[in-house]
Design a protein around this motif. Structure first.
Motif, PDB file in Angstrom:
ATOM      1  N   PHE A  90       0.831  -1.206   0.000  1.00  0.00           N
ATOM      2  CA  PHE A  90       0.000   0.000   0.000  1.00  0.00           C
ATOM      3  C   PHE A  90       0.867   1.259   0.000  1.00  0.00           C
ATOM      4  CE2 PHE A  90      -3.598  -2.600   1.858  1.00  0.00           C
ATOM      5  CZ  PHE A  90      -4.419  -2.453   0.731  1.00  0.00           C
ATOM      6  N   GLN A  91       1.940   1.242   0.769  1.00  0.00           N
ATOM      7  CA  GLN A  91       2.835   2.406   0.816  1.00  0.00           C
ATOM      8  C   GLN A  91       3.462   2.681  -0.548  1.00  0.00           C
ATOM      9  OE1 GLN A  91       5.475   1.152   3.946  1.00  0.00           O
ATOM     10  NE2 GLN A  91       4.348   2.254   5.540  1.00  0.00           N
ATOM     11  N   ILE A  92       3.885   1.620  -1.221  1.00  0.00           N
ATOM     12  CA  ILE A  92       4.515   1.773  -2.529  1.00  0.00           C
ATOM     13  C   ILE A  92       3.507   2.289  -3.556  1.00  0.00           C
ATOM     14  CG2 ILE A  92       5.627   0.537  -4.434  1.00  0.00           C
ATOM     15  CD1 ILE A  92       6.750  -1.403  -2.315  1.00  0.00           C
ATOM     16  N   ILE A  93       2.307   1.702  -3.551  1.00  0.00           N
ATOM     17  CA  ILE A  93       1.279   2.124  -4.513  1.00  0.00           C
ATOM     18  C   ILE A  93       0.866   3.565  -4.267  1.00  0.00           C
ATOM     19  CG2 ILE A  93      -1.080   1.707  -5.309  1.00  0.00           C
ATOM     20  CD1 ILE A  93      -0.640  -1.253  -4.628  1.00  0.00           C
ATOM     21  N   SER A  94       0.709   3.918  -3.004  1.00  0.00           N
ATOM     22  CA  SER A  94       0.297   5.282  -2.652  1.00  0.00           C
ATOM     23  C   SER A  94       1.318   6.312  -3.097  1.00  0.00           C
ATOM     24  CB  SER A  94       0.078   5.383  -1.139  1.00  0.00           C
ATOM     25  OG  SER A  94      -0.173   6.722  -0.762  1.00  0.00           O
ATOM     26  N   SER A  95       2.599   6.007  -2.928  1.00  0.00           N
ATOM     27  CA  SER A  95       3.653   6.971  -3.267  1.00  0.00           C
ATOM     28  C   SER A  95       3.707   7.260  -4.759  1.00  0.00           C
ATOM     29  CB  SER A  95       5.003   6.446  -2.796  1.00  0.00           C
ATOM     30  OG  SER A  95       5.351   5.246  -3.474  1.00  0.00           O
ATOM     31  N   GLY A  96       3.143   6.361  -5.578  1.00  0.00           N
ATOM     32  CA  GLY A  96       3.190   6.567  -7.021  1.00  0.00           C
ATOM     33  C   GLY A  96       1.935   7.187  -7.599  1.00  0.00           C
ATOM     34  N   GLN A  97       0.996   7.585  -6.729  1.00  0.00           N
ATOM     35  CA  GLN A  97      -0.274   8.139  -7.213  1.00  0.00           C
ATOM     36  C   GLN A  97      -0.174   9.641  -7.449  1.00  0.00           C
ATOM     37  OE1 GLN A  97      -2.692   6.154  -8.139  1.00  0.00           O
ATOM     38  NE2 GLN A  97      -1.529   4.402  -7.361  1.00  0.00           N
ATOM     39  N   LYS A  98      -0.776  10.091  -8.544  1.00  0.00           N
ATOM     40  CA  LYS A  98      -0.845  11.517  -8.840  1.00  0.00           C
ATOM     41  C   LYS A  98      -2.206  12.106  -8.474  1.00  0.00           C
ATOM     42  CE  LYS A  98       2.497  11.257 -12.621  1.00  0.00           C
ATOM     43  NZ  LYS A  98       2.755  11.528 -14.076  1.00  0.00           N
ATOM     44  N   ASN A  99      -3.196  11.245  -8.293  1.00  0.00           N
ATOM     45  CA  ASN A  99      -4.533  11.698  -7.921  1.00  0.00           C
ATOM     46  C   ASN A  99      -4.632  11.761  -6.398  1.00  0.00           C
ATOM     47  OD1 ASN A  99      -7.243  12.113  -7.407  1.00  0.00           O
ATOM     48  ND2 ASN A  99      -7.964  10.612  -8.879  1.00  0.00           N
ATOM     49  N   PRO A 100      -4.765  12.961  -5.808  1.00  0.00           N
ATOM     50  CA  PRO A 100      -4.811  13.072  -4.341  1.00  0.00           C
ATOM     51  C   PRO A 100      -5.930  12.261  -3.702  1.00  0.00           C
ATOM     52  CG  PRO A 100      -4.471  15.228  -5.337  1.00  0.00           C
ATOM     53  CD  PRO A 100      -4.788  14.281  -6.458  1.00  0.00           C
TER      54      PRO A 100
END
Length: 406
Positions: A90-100
């Motif tokens: 989850f941490q890795i996926i979250s860090s790559g998101q551009k949509n807040p």
């Protein structure tokens, strides 16, 4: 429990590692002190930690779409299969998101899982993004200890559904967009260009051809009543959308009528059967009882006719009827689908047979959409040419007539 979404913020930080190398990044937390503590735990000496400023426009981010959920599911499935712990994934996926919005949602799920909630409980807090099918499959996967496999199946399911939706939208939106542009161009010609020709013709004092008179009359009518026509179209579109959202009967009528549209109706029918088959297959394969699986399916086909059929099938199966017999009573499934279901029931491989049905119909949808697009492109060009050409000819007819007389 974990903190709520409203209490979390995105913080930008800068720091130095043990070698003195300057690092920077961002992290979601409730306070700057928690960010500093996490950085120190990772061996980074924080220099600055400040809340990320919101952009002037679109600060909340765009909405989370079905395509976003499909990508999220695939990323999570891939990481779990690679042995990455759930919270770390989850941490890795979250860090790559551009949509807040999507990033905040993922961080909330991670926070809930860290605090002891099961994954399906954490996902249940977002019912708009994660429907009943998604939640039930995750619950079954967690119970059986095959979460990575279930997530892989969900990701494949979501990707196939989004692929079909994308193809259908492309086939329908392209002609609609071109026709809309043709109408706009025609309106501009009628409102601004035709009056210029009309003034020239009046100065000649010549009798206009009937065809030209018709176009000039259309121009006058549109100039006099254009605002009322525009208002009527907007009111009709608004009433249509509201009726579809609020009236179950009207929405059901539209879904049934859409299946009777030549060519397009066949594509929509095949897409609904593909979604029914794939949804039932992955739900049943996950260990969900057939009756419960059919309840989940009755809302995932994308067409109320097939949703109602799934509900009726569920009622028949619940009293002891075989699936293939219950499907036959609905009169909406082709014989091939019913026979494949019957073979699957007899052989104890219902999920495998339904997957094959789904793949076959998904291929049919893809081929039909490609054929429809190839057919529509020349027809649309001819349609636009006729509309524009008609007005051009109508305006030049008087000139040709006068040239013939002179």
């Amino acid at each position: 429990m974990a903190t709520t979404q409203a209490e979390q913020s995105v913080f930008l930080w800068q720091g130095r590692d043990k070698r003195g190398t300057k690092l920077k990044g961002q992290q979601v937390a409730t306070t700057p002190n928690l960010v500093r503590a996490e950085l120190r735990r990772q061996g980074i000496n924080p220099i600055t930690v400040k809340k990320k400023p919101k952009p002037l426009f679109g600060g909340a981010g765009s909405r989370v779409t079905s395509k976003d959920i499909a990508v999220f599911s695939r990323q999570l499935a891939t990481m779990l299969k690679s042995g990455v712990p759930l919270v770390t994934a989850f941490q890795i996926i979250s860090s790559g998101q551009k949509n807040p919005r999507l990033q905040t949602m993922i961080d909330k799920i991670r926070s809930d899982v860290e605090s002891g909630s099961s994954l399906y409980e954490a996902l249940s807090e977002f019912p708009v993004q994660f429907d009943e099918l998604y939640i039930n499959l995750i619950k079954a996967g967690e119970s059986a200890g095959v979460l990575d496999t279930i997530l892989d199946d969900i990701a494949t399911h979501k990707e196939r559904i989004e692929s079909i939706k994308g193809k259908i939208k492309k086939a329908l939106y392209y002609p609609a967009a071109v026709i809309t542009v043709a109408i706009i161009v025609s309106s501009i010609l009628l409102i601004f260009v035709i009056p210029q020709f009309e003034a020239i013709f009046q100065s000649f004092g010549a009798d206009l051809p009937a065809f030209t008179k018709m176009i000039v009359g259309a121009s006058r009518f549109l100039r006099s009543n254009g605002i009322y026509i525009l208002f009527l179209l907007a009111a009709t579109a608004t009433a249509f959308i509201m009726a579809k959202k609020r009236s179950v009967k009207f929405a059901h009528f539209l879904d049934r009528a859409s299946l009777r549209i030549p060519i397009v109706g066949s594509i929509l029918e095949q897409a609904a059967i593909a979604r029914f088959s794939r949804t039932l297959a992955i739900t049943f394969a996950a260990g969900v009882p057939l009756v419960d699986a059919l309840k989940i399916v009755a809302g995932a086909t994308g067409n109320r006719v097939y949703d109602d059929a799934a509900t009726k099938i569920r009622a028949d199966v619940a009293v002891g009827h075989q699936l293939q017999l219950a499907m036959q009573q609905t009169s909406v499934f082709p014989n091939m689908v019913i026979q494949m279901a019957a073979i699957g029931e007899e052989a104890g491989s219902l999920d495998e047979m339904l997957i094959k049905v789904a793949e076959a119909y998904e291929e049919e949808v893809s081929n039909a959409v490609d054929a429809l697009s190839s057919l529509l492109e020349p027809l649309i060009i001819v349609f636009v040419g006729i509309i524009v050409g008609t007005m051009v000819i109508a305006m030049y007819l008087p000139i040709f007539k006068m040239a013939a007389v002179m």
